[in-house]
Every structure is written in C-alpha cells, then in structure tokens.
Design an enzyme around this catalytic site. Structure first.
Site, short mmCIF file in Angstrom:
data_model
loop_
_atom_site.label_atom_id
_atom_site.label_comp_id
_atom_site.label_asym_id
_atom_site.label_seq_id
_atom_site.Cartn_x
_atom_site.Cartn_y
_atom_site.Cartn_z
CB ILE A 1 6.32 7.83 -1.50
CG1 ILE A 1 5.91 9.26 -0.39
CG2 ILE A 1 5.09 6.90 -1.31
CD1 ILE A 1 4.49 9.62 -0.93
CB SER A 2 9.99 7.85 3.11
OG SER A 2 11.06 8.00 2.23
CD GLN A 3 7.41 3.15 7.57
OE1 GLN A 3 7.93 2.29 7.09
NE2 GLN A 3 6.53 3.14 8.52
N PRO A 4 5.07 7.65 6.15
CG PRO A 4 2.71 7.90 6.03
CD PRO A 4 3.77 6.99 5.78
NE ARG B 1 2.78 8.98 2.31
CZ ARG B 1 2.79 7.96 2.32
NH1 ARG B 1 1.61 7.09 2.41
NH2 ARG B 1 3.66 6.88 2.12
#
Ligand code: SAH
Length: 214
Positions: free
Chosen positions: A64-67, A38
């Site tokens: 970027i969205s959280q995992p 990532r």
C-alpha cells in the site's frame, strides 16, 4: 471488522499535520485521509504503524503506497465530484477509498485475485460505490471510457497508449514512469495527438506487470 478507536483518529489527525508540512494543501484530500481508517486496509500486525508515513506490505507481495504518495497523486488530479476516474492497481483499496471520498466515480482494476476480492469486500463494507475489475490494467476499460482522470498506482515502464486513448480531451493522468525508480508524471490530453507532460520527482512503486508476466 477492526475497530476505529479515538487513538486511531488522533493518529490520523497527526498524520494530516505531517502531510501538510510535506506540502499537501488540498483540503478535500486531507479530509479524506483524516476520515478513512487506513488500518482497516492492513493486516492487524501493522495496526501500530498504519498512520506513519510509510508504505506497508499487503497480500500477494504488493504494498500500500505511503500516505504522502497517495495524497500527492490525489492532489495532482484535482478531482471534481462526479468525475469518472480510472485507477490501475486497486491493491488494498485504500487509494480507491480516497478517490470515492473526493466524489469520483471510480473504476479500478487489479490483477491479483486475492487483493481484488479483499478490496471489493472492504469497499462495499464502507458503502463506496467504486466498480472493481479483476484483469490487466494495460488494456484499461474500453467499455466504460472515456475517463476524466486516470491514476496509475504501480510503476509503469511506459505510458500505456490504450489508456491514453480512453481519456477525454482535457483529461489528466497521474502515472509513475520507470523501472527501478519512477518519475511521477502528470499527463494532460490536449488533443487526440498531443499530450502535455509535467514531472514531479522520483518515487518507488511495485511494478505494473504486463499480461505475459501474469
Ligand atoms: N493503490 C494501492 C496500492 C497498490 S500497489 C493501495 O492503495 O493499496 C500496486 C498494485 O498494482 C498491486 O496491487 C499490483 O498487483 C497492481 N498491478 C500491477 N500491475 C497491474 C496491471 N497490469 N493491471 C492491474 N493491476 C496491476
């Protein structure tokens, strides 16, 4: 290209353990997250926090969205190898890469040129065969329809009808619906006129913008 060190790999393992604790149990999704570096999708200053479960700023004032959100949306879709998946909001290309690892044939749209260019280059560096498009996601991709699955990774004020029209009967869409806060919905197309909607709590995404706001 950045380097994927043993430390990064170790941090990814730890992140996957954290995601399991948060209820992610789809082994294919967890394997994809464990595999994909990532930090390659982030500016190098964010290298140290790349494997914490949080959203991170990317170009063009986006995130970027959280995992755990990436994992949750991916898990809801129950992707099978070879399925055609439409993604709105390519952003960094990280979620696109997860879909590729799940074996999807991905068609992804991004409205920002800077993000589009970056993601296209990264995806090809990783040898992912996702097709990327610069444009307005509200319209979907009629030329490539119908799709088996749809994933929207920006907050949509409503469910875009043009995209529903491009789903196969039986297809599923995961979409965060709302303005300030969004409700995660899984929408299944039962017939041409009937949708089934399931809801999965509140999330916060950057907004899905319409053409006039470009
Ligand atoms: N999935 C991405 C996160 C993207 S953030 C990742 O893994 O990095 C949401 C993205 O949706 C932003 O890049 C934003 O520019 C894009 N977006 C917003 N409205 C859009 C629209 N109408 N069409 C296409 N992309 C859009």
């Amino acid at each position: 290209m950045p380097i994927d060190t043993f430390k990064h790999k170790g941090l990814r393992k730890r992140l996957c353990a954290e995601l399991r604790e948060k209820g992610i149990n789809d082994e294919a999704v967890l394997a994809a997250i464990e595999k994909i570096p990532r930090h390659f999708f982030l500016e190098s200053t964010f290298d140290v926090i790349a494997y914490e479960d949080r959203a991170v700023p990317i170009l063009c004032d986006q995130t970027i969205s959280q995992p755990s959100t990436v994992a949750f949306q991916s898990q809801l879709l129950k992707i099978k190898r070879g399925e055609k998946v439409l993604e709105i909001g390519t952003g960094s290309g990280y979620q696109t890469s997860v879909l590729c690892e799940l074996g999807a044939q991905v068609f992804s749209i991004e409205r920002h040129k800077g993000l589009f260019d970056n993601a296209k280059r990264l995806l090809s560096d990783f040898r992912y065969t996702a097709k990327t498009f610069l444009g307005d996601g509200y319209k979907g991709l009629p030329a490539y329809a119908p799709f088996d699955k749809v994933i929207i990774t920006c907050g949509a004020p409503e469910v875009p009808q043009a995209i529903v029209d491009q789903m196969k009967i039986g297809a599923a869409m995961v979409i965060p619906v709302g303005n300030e806060v969004q409700e995660m919905r899984l929408i299944t197309k039962i017939s041409d006129t009937e949708l089934k909607t399931e809801t999965f709590g509140n999330f916060r995404f950057v907004p899905m913008l319409e053409k006039r706001k470009f």
